[in-house]
Enzyme design. Sequence first.
Site, PDB file in Angstrom:
ATOM      1  N   TYR A  54       0.845  -1.189   0.000  1.00 28.70           N
ATOM      2  CA  TYR A  54       0.000   0.000   0.000  1.00 28.70           C
ATOM      3  C   TYR A  54       0.884   1.243   0.000  1.00 28.70           C
ATOM      4  O   TYR A  54       2.095   1.158   0.201  1.00 28.70           O
ATOM      5  CB  TYR A  54      -0.900  -0.044   1.249  1.00 28.70           C
ATOM      6  CG  TYR A  54      -2.023   0.952   1.220  1.00 28.70           C
ATOM      7  CD1 TYR A  54      -2.962   0.943   0.189  1.00 28.70           C
ATOM      8  CD2 TYR A  54      -2.154   1.921   2.215  1.00 28.70           C
ATOM      9  CE1 TYR A  54      -3.991   1.857   0.160  1.00 28.70           C
ATOM     10  CE2 TYR A  54      -3.186   2.844   2.194  1.00 28.70           C
ATOM     11  CZ  TYR A  54      -4.099   2.804   1.151  1.00 28.70           C
ATOM     12  OH  TYR A  54      -5.121   3.723   1.125  1.00 28.70           O
ATOM     13  N   ASN A 153     -19.574  -2.464  -9.832  1.00 30.44           N
ATOM     14  CA  ASN A 153     -20.238  -3.109  -8.679  1.00 30.44           C
ATOM     15  C   ASN A 153     -19.385  -3.063  -7.418  1.00 30.44           C
ATOM     16  O   ASN A 153     -19.790  -3.588  -6.383  1.00 30.44           O
ATOM     17  CB  ASN A 153     -20.557  -4.571  -8.997  1.00 30.44           C
ATOM     18  CG  ASN A 153     -19.297  -5.401  -9.162  1.00 30.44           C
ATOM     19  OD1 ASN A 153     -18.401  -5.017  -9.912  1.00 30.44           O
ATOM     20  ND2 ASN A 153     -19.190  -6.508  -8.465  1.00 30.44           N
ATOM     21  N   SER A 154     -18.181  -2.452  -7.495  1.00 27.13           N
ATOM     22  CA  SER A 154     -17.373  -2.314  -6.280  1.00 27.13           C
ATOM     23  C   SER A 154     -18.105  -1.363  -5.338  1.00 27.13           C
ATOM     24  O   SER A 154     -19.056  -0.686  -5.745  1.00 27.13           O
ATOM     25  CB  SER A 154     -15.996  -1.729  -6.629  1.00 27.13           C
ATOM     26  OG  SER A 154     -16.153  -0.409  -7.126  1.00 27.13           O
ATOM     27  N   ALA A 155     -17.664  -1.283  -4.088  1.00 29.93           N
ATOM     28  CA  ALA A 155     -18.318  -0.356  -3.159  1.00 29.93           C
ATOM     29  C   ALA A 155     -18.212   1.071  -3.691  1.00 29.93           C
ATOM     30  O   ALA A 155     -19.209   1.804  -3.732  1.00 29.93           O
ATOM     31  CB  ALA A 155     -17.679  -0.473  -1.780  1.00 29.93           C
ATOM     32  N   VAL A 156     -17.011   1.470  -4.138  1.00 27.55           N
ATOM     33  CA  VAL A 156     -16.866   2.830  -4.675  1.00 27.55           C
ATOM     34  C   VAL A 156     -17.791   3.004  -5.878  1.00 27.55           C
ATOM     35  O   VAL A 156     -18.505   4.009  -5.995  1.00 27.55           O
ATOM     36  CB  VAL A 156     -15.403   3.123  -5.085  1.00 27.55           C
ATOM     37  CG1 VAL A 156     -15.301   4.491  -5.738  1.00 27.55           C
ATOM     38  CG2 VAL A 156     -14.472   3.055  -3.884  1.00 27.55           C
ATOM     39  N   GLY A 241      -8.050   3.042  -8.417  1.00 31.51           N
ATOM     40  CA  GLY A 241      -7.840   1.659  -7.976  1.00 31.51           C
ATOM     41  C   GLY A 241      -7.054   0.898  -9.027  1.00 31.51           C
ATOM     42  O   GLY A 241      -6.934   1.358 -10.169  1.00 31.51           O
TER      43      GLY A 241
END
Length: 330
Positions: A54, A153-156, A241
């Site tokens: 990260y 469909n990701s949360a974001v 992302g």
Amino acid sequence: MITEQIIFSEFGPPEDVLRLESADLPAPGFGEALIRTELAPVNPADLNFIEGKYGIRPELPAVAGLEAGAVVEALGPATDGPAPETRVLPPMTQGGAWATRRIVKVEDLVPLPREITAEQAATLRVNPSTAFRLLEDFVTLKPGDWLVQNAANSAVGRHVIQIAKHRGLQTINLVRRADLIEQLKAEGGDVVLLDDDAAKEKVKTESGGGVIKLGLNCVGGESATRLAGLLSQGGTMVTYGAMSRKAIVIPNALLIFKEIKFAGFWLTRWLKQSSHETRRAMFAELAGLAIGGVLKTPIDVVYPASDVAKAVLRASENNRDGKVLLDFRK
Ligand code: NAP
């Protein structure tokens, strides 16, 4: 005071390196609060953080967790702050959120309205605010304008659909599973298509040739190349992302003839650089949207914190339809 925290002493596969450990906590001092964690999501960033991949690498051993919802348990002596039992957003720091109790600075807490649920509080800080900033900070959009995104469909991605719908913006949503098409349309996606080479022609037909000003890239690799190719002249693609972990290849013509602009977004940096007032105003608006039912975060499964290995394994599987949550309440 004892806290139970999920720690790691080496970077590696989360299911192998995480362990639950007890530690002593001092009483909160002046300007501090003791907070009690309720629920915490396992986001992709958490997995990357534990793997050492990260944007922040903590000193080891470290407590995992970049996001959680909590309540205030006690304030330090002579300290003004949210009353005990107020639900709050703890600060997003160098991990540390996956612990039953923590001591934090009161000034870093965002108090939440009474109506917000534990699930909403746990999932408000990272993904809704990313969607909010992606729609706010790069291109001026007015009702009727189009944007396109992958991993819709990701949360974001879902929060982008929800906030866009609320603002009268139109979304083109690319997914990699056919069964999501009707689902995302029912949730407010205007156009939902498979993320493949047939998408370009279908986008033209289904958007009526609309001008597409903004592209939101969550994936990288071929998907990002395709996304950039869907933008209209002078459009902007924002990468936030890298789910495929593949580099982005951009055809020269997109830069030379179509003048597509490329930008990146990292919430951690935005939170550091923005003012206290701007952050509070955004979280207040997002909390209102969550309470009003505009923002919804589907939940895949909730595990007790002691089952963290199962939780991180499930969170790293494809084809989930929602967040994996860790429950720190006894
Ligand atoms: P999430 O809800 O866990 O969803 C993951 C998404 O990625 C799903 O749509 C999934 O598709 C897709 N996916 C997984 N592996 C893939 C692959 N190899 N190729 C293409 N798609 C793939 O994710 P999230 O919490 O919304 O986060 C999404 C991304 O945004 C992550 O990379 C996260 O780190 C990033 N993010 C960045 C910021 C920032 O500040 N830059 C903030 C928040 C999130 P299926 O459902 O089909 O498996």
